[in-house]
Enzyme design. Structure first.
Site, PDB file in Angstrom:
ATOM      1  N   ASP A   2     -16.123  -8.068  88.882  1.00 34.53           N
ATOM      2  CA  ASP A   2     -16.426  -7.426  87.759  1.00 34.53           C
ATOM      3  C   ASP A   2     -16.965  -8.215  86.545  1.00 34.53           C
ATOM      4  OD1 ASP A   2     -16.889  -4.910  86.356  1.00 34.53           O
ATOM      5  OD2 ASP A   2     -14.726  -4.932  85.804  1.00 34.53           O
ATOM      6  N   GLY A   3     -18.069  -7.463  85.767  1.00 34.97           N
ATOM      7  CA  GLY A   3     -18.676  -8.316  84.586  1.00 34.97           C
ATOM      8  C   GLY A   3     -19.982  -8.488  84.682  1.00 34.97           C
ATOM      9  N   ARG A   6     -22.009  -6.729  81.608  1.00 36.12           N
ATOM     10  CA  ARG A   6     -21.792  -7.258  80.380  1.00 36.12           C
ATOM     11  C   ARG A   6     -22.314  -8.615  80.201  1.00 36.12           C
ATOM     12  NH1 ARG A   6     -15.612  -6.803  80.842  1.00 36.12           N
ATOM     13  NH2 ARG A   6     -16.178  -6.051  82.911  1.00 36.12           N
ATOM     14  N   HIS A  19     -26.564  -8.807  88.004  1.00 33.02           N
ATOM     15  CA  HIS A  19     -25.920  -8.773  89.500  1.00 33.02           C
ATOM     16  C   HIS A  19     -26.692  -9.779  90.468  1.00 33.02           C
ATOM     17  CE1 HIS A  19     -23.999  -4.853  88.759  1.00 33.02           C
ATOM     18  NE2 HIS A  19     -25.517  -4.332  88.496  1.00 33.02           N
ATOM     19  N   SER A  47     -18.618   0.522  95.055  1.00 34.87           N
ATOM     20  CA  SER A  47     -17.656   1.387  95.377  1.00 34.87           C
ATOM     21  C   SER A  47     -18.260   2.731  95.634  1.00 34.87           C
ATOM     22  CB  SER A  47     -16.705   1.575  94.313  1.00 34.87           C
ATOM     23  OG  SER A  47     -17.220   2.233  93.095  1.00 34.87           O
ATOM     24  N   ASN A  50     -19.807   3.991  92.675  1.00 37.74           N
ATOM     25  CA  ASN A  50     -20.818   3.447  92.002  1.00 37.74           C
ATOM     26  C   ASN A  50     -22.315   4.161  91.964  1.00 37.74           C
ATOM     27  OD1 ASN A  50     -19.917   0.092  92.569  1.00 37.74           O
ATOM     28  ND2 ASN A  50     -19.697   1.187  90.774  1.00 37.74           N
ATOM     29  N   ARG A 170      -9.318  -9.574  89.994  1.00 37.38           N
ATOM     30  CA  ARG A 170     -10.337  -9.158  89.520  1.00 37.38           C
ATOM     31  C   ARG A 170     -10.710  -9.678  88.204  1.00 37.38           C
ATOM     32  NH1 ARG A 170     -10.938  -2.646  88.453  1.00 37.38           N
ATOM     33  NH2 ARG A 170     -13.000  -2.895  87.039  1.00 37.38           N
ATOM     34  N   ARG A 176      -7.271  -2.800  86.356  1.00 38.48           N
ATOM     35  CA  ARG A 176      -7.127  -1.717  87.322  1.00 38.48           C
ATOM     36  C   ARG A 176      -7.541  -2.023  88.625  1.00 38.48           C
ATOM     37  NH1 ARG A 176     -10.413   0.515  83.064  1.00 38.48           N
ATOM     38  NH2 ARG A 176     -12.857   0.116  83.723  1.00 38.48           N
ATOM     39  N   SER A 178      -9.355   0.262  90.712  1.00 38.87           N
ATOM     40  CA  SER A 178     -10.501   1.010  90.834  1.00 38.87           C
ATOM     41  C   SER A 178     -10.847   1.407  92.439  1.00 38.87           C
ATOM     42  CB  SER A 178     -11.654   0.088  90.395  1.00 38.87           C
ATOM     43  OG  SER A 178     -11.638  -0.128  89.184  1.00 38.87           O
TER      44      SER A 178
HETATM   45  C1  FPP Z   1     -19.358  -4.778  88.931  1.00 40.10           C
HETATM   46  O1  FPP Z   1     -19.898  -5.465  87.710  1.00 40.10           O
HETATM   47  C2  FPP Z   1     -20.083  -5.443  90.177  1.00 40.10           C
HETATM   48  C3  FPP Z   1     -20.752  -4.350  90.915  1.00 40.10           C
HETATM   49  C4  FPP Z   1     -20.948  -3.085  91.097  1.00 40.10           C
HETATM   50  C5  FPP Z   1     -21.816  -5.115  91.871  1.00 40.10           C
HETATM   51  C6  FPP Z   1     -21.056  -6.478  92.469  1.00 40.10           C
HETATM   52  C7  FPP Z   1     -22.305  -6.871  93.551  1.00 40.10           C
HETATM   53  C8  FPP Z   1     -22.667  -8.085  93.483  1.00 40.10           C
HETATM   54  C9  FPP Z   1     -21.751  -9.461  92.897  1.00 40.10           C
HETATM   55  C10 FPP Z   1     -23.790  -8.755  94.187  1.00 40.10           C
HETATM   56  C11 FPP Z   1     -24.108  -8.293  95.603  1.00 40.10           C
HETATM   57  C12 FPP Z   1     -22.898  -8.499  96.660  1.00 40.10           C
HETATM   58  C13 FPP Z   1     -22.940  -9.250  97.700  1.00 40.10           C
HETATM   59  C14 FPP Z   1     -21.701  -9.209  98.519  1.00 40.10           C
HETATM   60  C15 FPP Z   1     -24.225  -9.892  98.219  1.00 40.10           C
HETATM   61  P1  FPP Z   1     -20.362  -4.216  86.639  1.00 40.10           P
HETATM   62  O2  FPP Z   1     -21.988  -3.761  86.892  1.00 40.10           O
HETATM   63  O3  FPP Z   1     -19.301  -3.289  86.619  1.00 40.10           O
HETATM   64  O4  FPP Z   1     -20.085  -5.213  85.471  1.00 40.10           O
HETATM   65  P2  FPP Z   1     -19.892  -4.539  83.696  1.00 40.10           P
HETATM   66  O5  FPP Z   1     -18.321  -4.140  84.092  1.00 40.10           O
HETATM   67  O6  FPP Z   1     -19.636  -5.639  83.092  1.00 40.10           O
HETATM   68  O7  FPP Z   1     -20.762  -3.525  83.510  1.00 40.10           O
END
Ligand code: FPP
Length: 232
Positions: A2-3, A6, A19, A47, A50, A170, A176, A178
């Site tokens: 996560d993150g 941000r 990402h 998820s 998402n 996490r 959480r 999630s």
């Molecule tokens: C959550 O951060 C992250 C995701 C929903 C995507 C995770 C994907 C990757 C790290 C890249 C692809 C993965 C692989 C396995 C190749 P967020 O977007 O919710 O961040 P935020 O809470 O800061 O908004």
């Protein structure tokens, strides 16, 4: 993981940039945990909830998955890492589904580590699927409801052939689950850290493992039962 969003926002960049940086951290984390001797690593990449994100972000995540698999399958195969996807892949583009299949086939015999990538995954979806399968077996007369125990139920889950996770990490400061591996996390140790996923690096990974090594896992027993051998 996560993150990412941000992390990008702090740099006045689009979320998709976060990402993309997240993929670099993912690669480092896989390498680190494989070197540390971890045999099963499960990453929550996307998820089932998402899909509710802006269409542009969803499509950039899908594109990133295809690209990352194309770019890293050979490297992970060389490291003898088996890659497996869990989740409902039927909603993915034909291109992504084919790439997933190719990656799974290519790496299927590897034994150094199993890397499970949860994509369009939800813990409740997983539990519902397992329940439906058992109900069908009962209906067909193949099993008796009284035969359903923890083991039989867990066998029907996506990770039925993997041990339950020892450690859940996490990043990003939220505390959480999630809708991650709901059944499997029953006795897992939790580790939450503030680091945003694109900044998650070796010191954070080492800290997570060090913290885990300090935990006493009692599985319902008392501390003295665990500490005095023979009393377990
Ligand atoms: C959550 O951060 C992250 C995701 C929903 C995507 C995770 C994907 C990757 C790290 C890249 C692809 C993965 C692989 C396995 C190749 P967020 O977007 O919710 O961040 P935020 O809470 O800061 O908004």
């Amino acid at each position: 993981m996560d993150g990412n969003g941000r992390w990008a926002k702090k740099r006045l960049m689009p979320r998709s940039y976060g990402h993309r940086k997240g993929v670099d951290s993912t690669r480092l984390a896989v390498e680190f945990f494989a070197r540390a001797g971890i045999k099963h690593l499960t990453l929550f990449a996307f998820s089932s909830e998402n899909w509710n994100r802006p269409a542009e972000e969803v499509s950039s995540l899908m594109e990133l998955l295809v690209q990352s698999l194309r770019q890293y399958t050979a490297e992970l195969h060389e490291k003898r890492i088996r890659i497996r996807f869990i989740g409902d892949r039927s909603s993915f583009s034909a291109d992504l589904q084919q790439q997933i299949q190719h990656t799974e086939n290519e790496t299927g015999a590897n034994r150094n580590m199993v890397l499970n990538i949860a994509a369009n995954y939800g813990g409740r979806w997983d539990i519902l699927n397992a329940s439906r399968r058992l109900a069908q077996q009962v209906q067909a007369g193949a099993i008796d409801p009284a035969d359903i125990d923890d083991r039989l139920f867990a066998d029907g889950l996506s990770l039925g052939d993997c041990p339950d996770p020892d450690l859940f990490i996490r990043t990003g400061g939220e505390q959480r689950v999630s809708n991650f591996l709901l059944w499997q996390l029953a006795y897992t140790e939790f580790y939450f850290c503030e680091t945003l996923w694109p900044d998650f690096a070796e010191p954070d990974m080492t800290a997570a493992l060090a913290e885990y090594s300090k935990r006493q896992r009692r599985y319902g027993k008392t501390a003295s039962q665990i500490e005095i051998p023979g009393q377990c």
